[in-house]
Scaffold this motif. Structure first.
Motif, PDB file in Angstrom:
ATOM      1  N   ASP A   1       3.371   1.887   3.015  1.00  8.08           N
ATOM      2  CA  ASP A   1       4.039   0.755   3.680  1.00  8.08           C
ATOM      3  C   ASP A   1       5.561   0.873   3.687  1.00  8.08           C
ATOM      4  O   ASP A   1       6.206   0.621   4.717  1.00  8.08           O
TER       5      ASP A   1
ATOM      6  N   HIS B   1       7.683  -6.935   2.925  1.00  8.31           N
ATOM      7  CA  HIS B   1       6.885  -7.195   4.124  1.00  8.31           C
ATOM      8  C   HIS B   1       7.347  -8.455   4.865  1.00  8.31           C
ATOM      9  O   HIS B   1       7.951  -9.356   4.279  1.00  8.31           O
TER      10      HIS B   1
ATOM     11  N   HIS C   1       0.841  -1.208   0.000  1.00 12.67           N
ATOM     12  CA  HIS C   1       0.000   0.000   0.000  1.00 12.67           C
ATOM     13  C   HIS C   1       0.872   1.252   0.000  1.00 12.67           C
ATOM     14  O   HIS C   1       2.084   1.174   0.219  1.00 12.67           O
TER      15      HIS C   1
ATOM     16  N   HIS D   1       0.107  -7.956   2.396  1.00  8.64           N
ATOM     17  CA  HIS D   1       1.517  -7.923   2.793  1.00  8.64           C
ATOM     18  C   HIS D   1       2.159  -9.307   2.631  1.00  8.64           C
ATOM     19  O   HIS D   1       3.274  -9.434   2.128  1.00  8.64           O
TER      20      HIS D   1
HETATM   21 ZN    ZN Z   1      -0.109  -2.075   3.910  1.00  5.33          ZN
END
Ligand code: ZN
Length: 213
Positions: free
Chosen positions: A21, A108, A18, A117
């Motif tokens: 992030d 992530h 996103h 993620h």
């Molecule tokens: Zn995110």
């Protein structure tokens, strides 16, 4: 697999689901890296942004990468929260990132509780077979903060800059009660304590394997 040394990095790939992030997970590390080694080339890829979030992601990345001699920002519009169901398209795009030939990949955490993620974390390992991958953490409602094992000491100034840029660029997120400067300072303070950072602050990552020389 090459050992990680900031002064020997040439290419870094940052991957985030996103629009905010990458900044939250490794923004301080990127600020520090570029301050010390502005010649490092950064490829910054956001997989899901649309509408106002595209502009936010692009403007924020530009500010975080301001010192980079060479950088590339890619913002895609895969549907938020549906990554597991768009696997084929996301995997196909991920394959194109092999061309970056990064020395290190920030992505992530494998056990992150957000499904988008996890998809990107799995694809990073699936796509880059002999690379150094460092998994960053994203504080969230789900309470999935764990015990990371790699620490990058950063200064309070890096944390303040990171928090300021996050608050400045992501107006669409400011109504979320967790999205505050305090959180963006508190998390690295805890990680700084854990690694006895001389600067008090640190960002932390998970490494599955590293080569020691
Ligand atoms: Zn995110």
């Amino acid at each position: 697999m090459q050992p990680v040394r900031f002064d020997r990095l040439k290419k870094v790939l940052c991957v985030g689901a996103h629009s905010d992030d990458i900044e939250i997970g490794c923004g301080g590390t990127i600020l520090k890296l570029l301050e010390e080694h502005p010649d490092v080339e950064i490829t910054w890829v956001v997989f899901s942004a649309g509408g106002v979030r595209t502009k936010e992601a692009t403007a924020s990345a530009r500010d975080f990468l301001r010192r980079a001699a060479k950088s590339q920002v890619i913002v895609k519009d895969f549907k938020t929260s549906f990554f597991p169901y768009q696997g084929e398209e996301i995997k196909a795009f991920f394959e194109t990132l092999k061309a970056v030939q990064p020395d290190v990949i920030f992505t992530h955490y494998r056990d992150d509780r957000h499904q988008d993620h996890r998809v990107l974390s799995d694809l990073a390992w699936n796509t880059f077979r002999s690379h150094v991958i460092l998994e960053y953490e994203i504080p969230k409602y789900d309470g999935d903060m764990g015990a990371p094992n790699v620490f990058v000491p950063i200064t309070r100034a890096h944390c303040v800059r990171k928090a300021k840029l996050l608050m400045r660029h992501f107006g669409s997120q400011r109504d979320k009660h967790w999205f505050t400067s305090e959180l963006f300072l508190a998390t690295p303070r805890i990680r700084g304590m854990e690694c006895a950072s001389r600067t008090l602050f640190a960002e932390a990552f998970y490494s599955r394997k590293l080569q020691l020389l």
